[in-house]
Design a protein around this motif. Structure first.
Motif, PDB file in Angstrom:
ATOM      1  N   TYR A 239       0.842  -1.189   0.000  1.00 45.76           N
ATOM      2  CA  TYR A 239       0.000   0.000   0.000  1.00 45.76           C
ATOM      3  C   TYR A 239       0.881   1.244   0.000  1.00 45.76           C
ATOM      4  CZ  TYR A 239      -4.052  -2.898   1.046  1.00 45.76           C
ATOM      5  OH  TYR A 239      -5.042  -3.841   0.983  1.00 45.76           O
ATOM      6  N   LYS A 240       0.478   2.247  -0.780  1.00 46.79           N
ATOM      7  CA  LYS A 240       1.188   3.517  -0.816  1.00 46.79           C
ATOM      8  C   LYS A 240       0.294   4.587  -0.222  1.00 46.79           C
ATOM      9  CE  LYS A 240       3.658   6.785  -3.764  1.00 46.79           C
ATOM     10  NZ  LYS A 240       4.111   7.109  -5.141  1.00 46.79           N
ATOM     11  N   LEU A 241       0.840   5.369   0.716  1.00 48.50           N
ATOM     12  CA  LEU A 241       0.091   6.416   1.386  1.00 48.50           C
ATOM     13  C   LEU A 241       0.702   7.764   1.006  1.00 48.50           C
ATOM     14  CD1 LEU A 241       0.267   3.764   3.367  1.00 48.50           C
ATOM     15  CD2 LEU A 241      -0.959   5.227   4.930  1.00 48.50           C
ATOM     16  N   THR A 242      -0.150   8.687   0.605  1.00 50.90           N
ATOM     17  CA  THR A 242       0.311   9.998   0.155  1.00 50.90           C
ATOM     18  C   THR A 242      -0.525  11.076   0.832  1.00 50.90           C
ATOM     19  OG1 THR A 242       0.886   9.053  -1.997  1.00 50.90           O
ATOM     20  CG2 THR A 242       0.788  11.439  -1.846  1.00 50.90           C
ATOM     21  N   GLN A 243       0.177  12.107   1.319  1.00 51.07           N
ATOM     22  CA  GLN A 243      -0.500  13.260   1.915  1.00 51.07           C
ATOM     23  C   GLN A 243       0.336  14.493   1.596  1.00 51.07           C
ATOM     24  OE1 GLN A 243      -0.638  13.937   6.267  1.00 51.07           O
ATOM     25  NE2 GLN A 243      -2.864  13.696   6.059  1.00 51.07           N
ATOM     26  N   GLY A 244      -0.114  15.260   0.622  1.00 51.78           N
ATOM     27  CA  GLY A 244       0.665  16.415   0.203  1.00 51.78           C
ATOM     28  C   GLY A 244       2.005  15.994  -0.369  1.00 51.78           C
ATOM     29  N   ASP A 245       3.083  16.552   0.203  1.00 52.88           N
ATOM     30  CA  ASP A 245       4.427  16.214  -0.260  1.00 52.88           C
ATOM     31  C   ASP A 245       4.990  14.975   0.420  1.00 52.88           C
ATOM     32  OD1 ASP A 245       4.370  18.447  -1.870  1.00 52.88           O
ATOM     33  OD2 ASP A 245       5.293  19.752  -0.364  1.00 52.88           O
ATOM     34  N   LEU A 246       4.286  14.434   1.403  1.00 53.84           N
ATOM     35  CA  LEU A 246       4.778  13.276   2.136  1.00 53.84           C
ATOM     36  C   LEU A 246       4.168  11.993   1.571  1.00 53.84           C
ATOM     37  CD1 LEU A 246       4.570  14.548   5.817  1.00 53.84           C
ATOM     38  CD2 LEU A 246       6.560  14.526   4.321  1.00 53.84           C
ATOM     39  N   SER A 247       4.952  10.963   1.570  1.00 50.64           N
ATOM     40  CA  SER A 247       4.454   9.656   1.129  1.00 50.64           C
ATOM     41  C   SER A 247       5.243   8.564   1.837  1.00 50.64           C
ATOM     42  CB  SER A 247       4.588   9.496  -0.393  1.00 50.64           C
ATOM     43  OG  SER A 247       5.950   9.489  -0.777  1.00 50.64           O
ATOM     44  N   THR A 248       4.632   7.438   1.975  1.00 44.30           N
ATOM     45  CA  THR A 248       5.285   6.275   2.549  1.00 44.30           C
ATOM     46  C   THR A 248       4.626   5.034   1.991  1.00 44.30           C
ATOM     47  OG1 THR A 248       5.969   5.213   4.626  1.00 44.30           O
ATOM     48  CG2 THR A 248       3.745   6.095   4.547  1.00 44.30           C
ATOM     49  N   VAL A 249       5.263   3.917   2.166  1.00 46.26           N
ATOM     50  CA  VAL A 249       4.721   2.643   1.700  1.00 46.26           C
ATOM     51  C   VAL A 249       4.672   1.680   2.875  1.00 46.26           C
ATOM     52  CG1 VAL A 249       5.440   2.871  -0.705  1.00 46.26           C
ATOM     53  CG2 VAL A 249       7.046   1.964   0.955  1.00 46.26           C
ATOM     54  N   MET A 250       3.734   0.757   2.803  1.00 45.81           N
ATOM     55  CA  MET A 250       3.566  -0.224   3.862  1.00 45.81           C
ATOM     56  C   MET A 250       3.141  -1.549   3.244  1.00 45.81           C
ATOM     57  SD  MET A 250       3.507  -1.384   6.898  1.00 45.81           S
ATOM     58  CE  MET A 250       4.011   0.121   7.724  1.00 45.81           C
ATOM     59  N   ALA A 251       3.824  -2.597   3.638  1.00 48.85           N
ATOM     60  CA  ALA A 251       3.499  -3.931   3.150  1.00 48.85           C
ATOM     61  C   ALA A 251       2.718  -4.676   4.225  1.00 48.85           C
ATOM     62  CB  ALA A 251       4.757  -4.699   2.788  1.00 48.85           C
ATOM     63  N   LEU A 252       1.484  -5.064   3.907  1.00 47.30           N
ATOM     64  CA  LEU A 252       0.688  -5.917   4.784  1.00 47.30           C
ATOM     65  C   LEU A 252       0.960  -7.351   4.377  1.00 47.30           C
ATOM     66  CD1 LEU A 252      -2.719  -4.068   5.027  1.00 47.30           C
ATOM     67  CD2 LEU A 252      -0.771  -3.966   6.554  1.00 47.30           C
ATOM     68  N   GLY A 253       1.572  -8.114   5.310  1.00 44.52           N
ATOM     69  CA  GLY A 253       2.059  -9.415   4.906  1.00 44.52           C
ATOM     70  C   GLY A 253       3.218  -9.195   3.951  1.00 44.52           C
ATOM     71  N   PRO A 254       3.522 -10.140   3.128  1.00 40.33           N
ATOM     72  CA  PRO A 254       4.555  -9.915   2.111  1.00 40.33           C
ATOM     73  C   PRO A 254       4.055  -8.963   1.040  1.00 40.33           C
ATOM     74  CG  PRO A 254       3.550 -12.071   1.816  1.00 40.33           C
ATOM     75  CD  PRO A 254       2.992 -11.513   3.099  1.00 40.33           C
ATOM     76  N   SER A 255       4.989  -8.280   0.375  1.00 42.40           N
ATOM     77  CA  SER A 255       4.602  -7.347  -0.690  1.00 42.40           C
ATOM     78  C   SER A 255       3.831  -8.073  -1.780  1.00 42.40           C
ATOM     79  CB  SER A 255       5.844  -6.686  -1.276  1.00 42.40           C
ATOM     80  OG  SER A 255       6.591  -6.074  -0.263  1.00 42.40           O
ATOM     81  N   ALA A 256       4.313  -9.254  -2.162  1.00 39.64           N
ATOM     82  CA  ALA A 256       3.604 -10.109  -3.111  1.00 39.64           C
ATOM     83  C   ALA A 256       3.090 -11.315  -2.339  1.00 39.64           C
ATOM     84  CB  ALA A 256       4.526 -10.546  -4.239  1.00 39.64           C
ATOM     85  N   PRO A 257       1.791 -11.352  -1.963  1.00 43.19           N
ATOM     86  CA  PRO A 257       1.271 -12.460  -1.159  1.00 43.19           C
ATOM     87  C   PRO A 257       1.436 -13.804  -1.861  1.00 43.19           C
ATOM     88  CG  PRO A 257      -0.269 -10.627  -1.252  1.00 43.19           C
ATOM     89  CD  PRO A 257       0.789 -10.339  -2.262  1.00 43.19           C
ATOM     90  N   LYS A 258       1.184 -14.850  -1.095  1.00 41.58           N
ATOM     91  CA  LYS A 258       1.335 -16.199  -1.621  1.00 41.58           C
ATOM     92  C   LYS A 258       0.482 -16.417  -2.870  1.00 41.58           C
ATOM     93  CE  LYS A 258       1.914 -19.405   1.377  1.00 41.58           C
ATOM     94  NZ  LYS A 258       1.736 -20.394   2.460  1.00 41.58           N
ATOM     95  N   GLU A 259      -0.632 -15.692  -2.950  1.00 45.95           N
ATOM     96  CA  GLU A 259      -1.494 -15.796  -4.121  1.00 45.95           C
ATOM     97  C   GLU A 259      -0.761 -15.439  -5.410  1.00 45.95           C
ATOM     98  OE1 GLU A 259      -4.805 -16.525  -4.968  1.00 45.95           O
ATOM     99  OE2 GLU A 259      -4.714 -17.611  -3.076  1.00 45.95           O
ATOM    100  N   PHE A 260       0.286 -14.613  -5.308  1.00 48.88           N
ATOM    101  CA  PHE A 260       0.968 -14.139  -6.508  1.00 48.88           C
ATOM    102  C   PHE A 260       2.386 -14.685  -6.632  1.00 48.88           C
ATOM    103  CE2 PHE A 260      -2.363 -11.113  -5.585  1.00 48.88           C
ATOM    104  CZ  PHE A 260      -2.948 -10.954  -6.834  1.00 48.88           C
ATOM    105  N   GLU A 261       2.718 -15.710  -5.833  1.00 51.07           N
ATOM    106  CA  GLU A 261       4.014 -16.355  -6.003  1.00 51.07           C
ATOM    107  C   GLU A 261       4.051 -17.129  -7.324  1.00 51.07           C
ATOM    108  OE1 GLU A 261       4.800 -18.744  -2.614  1.00 51.07           O
ATOM    109  OE2 GLU A 261       5.183 -17.041  -1.282  1.00 51.07           O
ATOM    110  N   GLU A 262       2.952 -17.796  -7.625  1.00 51.29           N
ATOM    111  CA  GLU A 262       2.827 -18.522  -8.894  1.00 51.29           C
ATOM    112  C   GLU A 262       1.484 -18.126  -9.501  1.00 51.29           C
ATOM    113  OE1 GLU A 262       4.734 -22.742  -8.702  1.00 51.29           O
ATOM    114  OE2 GLU A 262       3.756 -22.388  -6.763  1.00 51.29           O
TER     115      GLU A 262
END
Length: 690
Positions: free
Chosen positions: A575-598
């Motif tokens: 997930y990417k969070l943006t507020q004005g000039d500030l931004s940050t990223v946060m991974a819930l679980g792995p960035s690419a969940p098991k659903e997208f390993e294969e």
């Protein structure tokens, strides 16, 4: 209606067996002696045994039950890629139509979403639970509409009927994914830490993109840097963390045309940066009561390397002592203030005055050190307002205050400004006050603020602690040399240790003490978003989900300068969070969940489960199959068709039991056979003896 012959013995079965054996011996003896009526006697004994066995006719009224076919529709995240949702919908509609055309057959549809956490697709568990809700004797088959990527094959149930897989996806699908194979949880600042990455291709990869890929790397949402790297090889990437605290490293592999999904092209690594040693240079202009407090405070921390430079004998002091007898070795001022000044994390000037001990060139070096990213704390004493004030040196160019040359010798209690109540350096310090409030100080240097942030005031609201940024570095000025009174506990003291700790960490650019910061923390799939600011209320936060959809989150104020709210994320991912000039990223679980390993649809995983159950794996892109009834134990799949096995289950509505023959008839039969045997034997005896 059906009828069955059952036995309801009048005597225990063991006794009945014993009588049968005895009758057999008697008949056998008659046969051995050549008696003419042995067969009739045997029939008479059989009639008696049958009467004792009491045979009855059981009639049942049965109502036939319909057969049940279970259809599991995989609606996990990987099934929402490309044309797969449309394929699943078309396949399910065909299954419903085909099952409706079969006589006495019902369809149970189970829709399966993502598993809890990052458990992936729980296809076999869903099938087991669906079977548990239906009578096993009625299950005529099961159909899985899926991409074949299941993560619980060890839970595959024993199905009493054929199992089939209708496979979504297309044969020309291909995908590229980024894998972080090794990433430490923390690293020492200034030392390289090695991350191991790998880019893998799956499926029918086009020739023009195979072999290499572009990858971009960004730290804390900053400007990304791009590199060309090979595909299918482990990459060892040395990383030097830029600051202490949590460092968020974001990796992104370019998305090519025709790629199945970009959900597995990104990864986030969070590494906590820790300082091996904090190097501090303390320059004391003269001995005073607060000097020992500074020294004890810094020496008490084992992670601090302290170099303390104290001027014990100023040049103007004329006591006749030869300079050669004052010190065993010359103090390495040039080495400290010029050659190795960049090795220090913090320089503190404690009541220092210009006496010619440090040449102007050295103070110029300190000024340039701050501009390059260094940090300086000035604890001012009465000398700050004099002619030899440090403010009158080149350091004065970067100070956020000027002096009024006045010194106030009276008791006062330091106070936080409105900005200080919001600033992370001083926020909440009033809560650490002892009962009755902070202790008083008794000296304040007259200052006027010209820049920076005023966070503490003293007498009549005069500036006491001012913070400022100077190009890449930071500087702070404390307008009193009586902070040591808090450390000694005078009138209850105050939060000296906490204030100095926060001040030092802010000056060293710790992210947790930045005035303007957007921070996210995850607990399961709940995201807590916090904004720190010393300005007005911030706008809503824009949250970009892994699938590209956006939503806005309004942050209510929970404390002065702190706005926070919780948000439930719909799925795992980046997930990417943006507020004005500030931004940050946060991974819930792995960035690419098991659903997208294969992500490439394949029946290879399910084939070992399908084959023993006489089913088949068919691609939906080849056409939706017909469904027909097949006999138990026969092959149930072929080109363009799959089969279900009718179970002929029923429910018994009524049971009636009646004796096969009445008891008197059995006795009459036995008596008649015995009489016939006697007559036959008597006639034979008369014939043999005329």
């Amino acid at each position: 209606m059906t009828a069955n012959l059952i036995l309801d013995p009048l005597i225990p079965m063991l006794a009945l067996y014993a009588l049968g054996v005895a009758a057999l011996l008697v008949v056998g003896f008659g046969l051995w002696r050549g008696l003419a009526g042995w067969a009739l006697r045997g029939l008479a004994a059989a009639a008696l045994l049958a009467a004792l066995a009491n045979p009855s006719l059981q009639r049942e009224d049965r109502a036939p039950l319909s057969d049940i076919v279970i259809a599991i529709v995989d609606e996990s995240a990987s099934q929402r890629i490309g044309v797969r949702p449309d394929q699943s919908a078309a396949a399910l509609a065909n299954v419903e139509a085909e099952i409706a055309a079969l006589p006495n057959t019902e369809l149970r549809i189970i829709r399966l979403g993502d598993g809890d956490g990052d458990s992936g697709t729980q296809l076999m568990l869903a099938l087991s639970e669906a079977m548990a809700e239906e009578p096993r004797a009625r299950i005529a088959g099961a159909i899985l509409i899926t991409d074949g990527q299941t993560h619980d094959l060890d839970l595959a149930p024993d199905l009493p009927a054929p199992l089939h897989v209708l496979l979504t996806g297309q044969s020309q699908d291909w995908d590229r994914r980024l894998v972080i194979k090794n990433a430490p949880g923390f690293a020492i600042l200034g030392e390289a830490v090695t991350l191991t990455l790998r880019i893998d291709d799956q499926g029918a990869v086009p020739a023009d993109v195979a072999g290499s890929a572009n990858i971009t790397i960004a730290v804390d949402g900053g400007e990304p840097q791009s590199y060309r790297v090979p595909v299918g090889e482990d990459l060892e990437l040395p990383v030097v963390l830029p600051h202490g605290g949590m460092n968020v490293l974001q990796f992104q592999v370019e998305v090519n045309e025709g790629e199945l999904t970009d959900r597995n092209n990104a990864a986030v690594v969070q590494i906590n940066g820790v300082r091996d040693r904090l190097r501090v240079l303390l320059v004391s202009g003269e001995p005073h009561a607060g000097e020992r407090v500074w020294r004890n405070l810094l020496k008490s921390d084992p992670s601090v390397d302290l170099v303390h430079f104290t001027i014990l004998r100023p040049p103007e002091k004329q006591d006749g002592i030869p300079a050669s007898e004052l010190s065993l070795i010359a103090f390495p001022t040039r080495e400290l203030f010029v050659e190795k000044i960049d090795e220090f994390d913090l320089i503190i000037f404690d009541r220092y005055r210009l006496r010619g001990i440090l040449p102007n060139a050295y103070l110029d070096s300190v000024r340039d050190y701050v501009k390059r990213g260094g940090t300086v704390l000035i604890a001012a004493g009465p000398e700050f307002g004099s002619a030899d004030s440090l403010w009158r040196s080149s350091l004065g160019e970067i100070m956020p205050v000027t002096t009024t040359s006045r010194v106030f010798e009276q008791g006062f209690t330091p106070a936080l400004t409105d900005l200080g109540k919001r600033h992370p350096v001083t926020e909440g310090l009033e809560k650490l006050a002892p009962e009755g409030g902070w202790g008083r100080w008794f000296r304040q240097i007259g200052l006027e603020q010209i820049s920076g942030q005023l966070v503490m005031t003293g007498i009549d609201g005069a500036p006491l602690l001012v913070l400022d940024r100077v190009e890449e570095g930071r500087i702070a000025v404390l307008g009193s040399d009586h902070m040591w009174l808090w450390g000694r506990g005078f009138e209850g003291g105050g939060p000296q240790l906490e204030l100095l700790r926060r001040l030092a960490h802010w000056m060293m650019k710790e992210p947790d003490l930045e005035e303007e910061a957007l921070v996210a923390a995850a607990n399961g799939q709940r995201l807590t978003v916090t904004r720190r600011t010393i300005l007005d209320a911030p706008p809503p936060v824009t949250i970009t989900a892994p699938d590209g959809t956006t939503s806005e989150l309004i942050l209510p104020e929970v404390a002065p300068g702190r706005y926070s709210a919780g948000w439930d994320a719909p799925e795992m991912g980046l997930y990417k969070l943006t507020q004005g000039d500030l931004s940050t990223v946060m991974a819930l679980g792995p960035s690419a969940p098991k659903e997208f390993e294969e992500t490439i649809a394949s029946g290879d995983k399910l084939q070992p489960v399908v084959t023993p159950m006489r089913g088949g794996v068919l691609r939906i892109e080849d056409g939706t199959p017909d469904i027909r009834a097949v006999g138990m134990g026969r092959v149930a799949a072929g080109r363009g068709w799959i089969g279900v096995t009718p179970r002929e289950a029923y429910v018994t509505q009524d049971i009636r039991i009646a004796a096969l023959l009445p008891a008197w008839l059995w006795l009459l039969m036995a008596a008649g056979l015995t009489l016939a045997a006697w007559l036959v034997e008597g006639r034979r005896a008369r014939t043999a003896n005329p």
